[in-house]
Design a protein around this motif. Structure first.
Motif, PDB file in Angstrom:
ATOM      1  N   ARG A 109       0.838  -1.206   0.000  1.00 33.89           N
ATOM      2  CA  ARG A 109       0.000   0.000   0.000  1.00 33.89           C
ATOM      3  C   ARG A 109       0.873   1.256   0.000  1.00 33.89           C
ATOM      4  O   ARG A 109       0.634   2.193  -0.774  1.00 33.89           O
ATOM      5  CB  ARG A 109      -0.914   0.003   1.228  1.00 33.89           C
ATOM      6  N   LEU A 110       1.909   1.282   0.833  1.00 36.69           N
ATOM      7  CA  LEU A 110       2.743   2.478   0.923  1.00 36.69           C
ATOM      8  C   LEU A 110       3.627   2.661  -0.304  1.00 36.69           C
ATOM      9  O   LEU A 110       3.887   3.794  -0.717  1.00 36.69           O
ATOM     10  CB  LEU A 110       3.559   2.449   2.211  1.00 36.69           C
ATOM     11  N   VAL A 111       4.075   1.571  -0.917  1.00 38.47           N
ATOM     12  CA  VAL A 111       4.822   1.684  -2.177  1.00 38.47           C
ATOM     13  C   VAL A 111       3.942   2.353  -3.237  1.00 38.47           C
ATOM     14  O   VAL A 111       4.413   3.194  -4.010  1.00 38.47           O
ATOM     15  CB  VAL A 111       5.343   0.305  -2.636  1.00 38.47           C
ATOM     16  N   SER A 112       2.665   2.056  -3.241  1.00 38.77           N
ATOM     17  CA  SER A 112       1.760   2.680  -4.216  1.00 38.77           C
ATOM     18  C   SER A 112       1.600   4.185  -3.970  1.00 38.77           C
ATOM     19  O   SER A 112       1.114   4.910  -4.843  1.00 38.77           O
ATOM     20  CB  SER A 112       0.389   1.993  -4.219  1.00 38.77           C
ATOM     21  N   HIS A 113       2.052   4.658  -2.804  1.00 46.80           N
ATOM     22  CA  HIS A 113       1.995   6.085  -2.479  1.00 46.80           C
ATOM     23  C   HIS A 113       3.376   6.735  -2.488  1.00 46.80           C
ATOM     24  O   HIS A 113       3.545   7.849  -1.998  1.00 46.80           O
ATOM     25  CB  HIS A 113       1.333   6.291  -1.112  1.00 46.80           C
ATOM     26  N   GLY A 114       4.381   6.041  -3.009  1.00 46.30           N
ATOM     27  CA  GLY A 114       5.703   6.637  -3.178  1.00 46.30           C
ATOM     28  C   GLY A 114       6.807   6.111  -2.291  1.00 46.30           C
ATOM     29  O   GLY A 114       7.953   6.521  -2.430  1.00 46.30           O
ATOM     30  N   ALA A 115       6.496   5.226  -1.354  1.00 46.45           N
ATOM     31  CA  ALA A 115       7.543   4.640  -0.504  1.00 46.45           C
ATOM     32  C   ALA A 115       8.363   3.643  -1.310  1.00 46.45           C
ATOM     33  O   ALA A 115       7.942   3.191  -2.377  1.00 46.45           O
ATOM     34  CB  ALA A 115       6.914   3.939   0.702  1.00 46.45           C
ATOM     35  N   LYS A 116       9.522   3.313  -0.784  1.00 51.01           N
ATOM     36  CA  LYS A 116      10.350   2.254  -1.377  1.00 51.01           C
ATOM     37  C   LYS A 116      10.622   1.208  -0.304  1.00 51.01           C
ATOM     38  O   LYS A 116      10.851   1.532   0.853  1.00 51.01           O
ATOM     39  CB  LYS A 116      11.655   2.827  -1.900  1.00 51.01           C
ATOM     40  N   ARG A 117      10.607  -0.029  -0.738  1.00 47.76           N
ATOM     41  CA  ARG A 117      10.908  -1.148   0.153  1.00 47.76           C
ATOM     42  C   ARG A 117      12.422  -1.338   0.154  1.00 47.76           C
ATOM     43  O   ARG A 117      13.059  -1.351  -0.899  1.00 47.76           O
ATOM     44  CB  ARG A 117      10.199  -2.381  -0.396  1.00 47.76           C
ATOM     45  N   VAL A 118      13.013  -1.514   1.337  1.00 41.57           N
ATOM     46  CA  VAL A 118      14.457  -1.681   1.446  1.00 41.57           C
ATOM     47  C   VAL A 118      14.808  -3.124   1.793  1.00 41.57           C
ATOM     48  O   VAL A 118      15.586  -3.757   1.086  1.00 41.57           O
ATOM     49  CB  VAL A 118      15.051  -0.705   2.490  1.00 41.57           C
ATOM     50  N   GLU A 119      14.245  -3.640   2.909  1.00 41.95           N
ATOM     51  CA  GLU A 119      14.683  -4.955   3.367  1.00 41.95           C
ATOM     52  C   GLU A 119      13.670  -5.547   4.344  1.00 41.95           C
ATOM     53  O   GLU A 119      13.117  -4.847   5.176  1.00 41.95           O
ATOM     54  CB  GLU A 119      16.033  -4.776   4.071  1.00 41.95           C
ATOM     55  N   ARG A 120      13.470  -6.858   4.225  1.00 40.71           N
ATOM     56  CA  ARG A 120      12.591  -7.581   5.147  1.00 40.71           C
ATOM     57  C   ARG A 120      13.450  -8.325   6.168  1.00 40.71           C
ATOM     58  O   ARG A 120      14.426  -8.982   5.797  1.00 40.71           O
ATOM     59  CB  ARG A 120      11.724  -8.570   4.361  1.00 40.71           C
ATOM     60  N   HIS A 121      13.060  -8.232   7.437  1.00 40.43           N
ATOM     61  CA  HIS A 121      13.722  -8.963   8.519  1.00 40.43           C
ATOM     62  C   HIS A 121      12.734  -9.965   9.083  1.00 40.43           C
ATOM     63  O   HIS A 121      11.669  -9.582   9.573  1.00 40.43           O
ATOM     64  CB  HIS A 121      14.202  -8.005   9.612  1.00 40.43           C
ATOM     65  N   GLU A 122      13.089 -11.222   9.023  1.00 46.74           N
ATOM     66  CA  GLU A 122      12.205 -12.294   9.481  1.00 46.74           C
ATOM     67  C   GLU A 122      12.103 -12.316  11.004  1.00 46.74           C
ATOM     68  O   GLU A 122      13.032 -11.877  11.694  1.00 46.74           O
ATOM     69  CB  GLU A 122      12.728 -13.649   8.984  1.00 46.74           C
ATOM     70  N   PRO A 123      11.013 -12.847  11.535  1.00 44.31           N
ATOM     71  CA  PRO A 123      10.874 -12.969  12.984  1.00 44.31           C
ATOM     72  C   PRO A 123      11.986 -13.845  13.571  1.00 44.31           C
ATOM     73  O   PRO A 123      12.387 -14.833  12.958  1.00 44.31           O
ATOM     74  CB  PRO A 123       9.512 -13.649  13.158  1.00 44.31           C
ATOM     75  N   GLU A 124      12.489 -13.439  14.726  1.00 49.17           N
ATOM     76  CA  GLU A 124      13.471 -14.216  15.476  1.00 49.17           C
ATOM     77  C   GLU A 124      13.024 -14.250  16.934  1.00 49.17           C
ATOM     78  O   GLU A 124      13.533 -13.496  17.762  1.00 49.17           O
ATOM     79  CB  GLU A 124      14.860 -13.598  15.351  1.00 49.17           C
TER      80      GLU A 124
END
Length: 145
Positions: A109-124
């Motif tokens: 949703r936020l990428v569609s408003h101009g954000a960029k995705r950088v990195e996903r951190h999995e649960p630990e």
């Protein structure tokens, strides 16, 4: 004594960044001063030249509980990683796959408003629930948490 907090962003486009964060947080653009139907009317009445109308903007929590975000135009661009960033609580109370699915949905949703995705951190578990690092339209880092 507790103090109210305002979060200030230095940026190139205060109105644009304010609109992004209003969408991201469910906030709204701060109303113009009483007696004015728009910020343009207020700024014109105050004698602010049109080229300075986008020198600043602000968003507020419509329920009045969250901090005001203030955006001010500065001449220089972003230079380095933020030392302080916002965590947008997009999956409160969720864990595991449900949490990450909610974060992924919000990232899209936020990428569609101009954000960029950088990195996903999995649960630990037990201490890290997982998060996604993003940037706003001007490159300011924030996390979906």
């Amino acid at each position: 004594m507790a103090r109210d907090v305002q979060i200030t962003f230095d940026c190139a486009d205060p109105a644009g960044l304010a609109e992004f964060w209003a969408v991201a947080l469910g906030y709204r653009i701060q109303d113009p001063p009483p007696g004015f139907a728009s910020w343009e009317q207020a700024l014109e009445a105050m004698g602010v030249p049109p080229e300075r109308w986008n020198a600043a903007s602000a968003v507020v929590d419509p329920e009045g509980s969250g901090p005001r975000l203030f955006f001010q135009r500065v001449p220089e661009g972003k230079q380095v990683k933020n030392r302080v960033h916002l965590d947008v609580r997009a999956a409160p109370g969720l864990t595991g796959d449900d949490r990450m699915a909610a974060l992924e949905e919000e990232a899209v949703r936020l990428v569609s408003h101009g954000a960029k995705r950088v990195e996903r951190h999995e649960p630990e578990p037990p201490l890290a629930g997982g998060h996604i690092i993003m940037t706003d339209p001007e490159g300011n880092e924030f996390c979906l948490d």
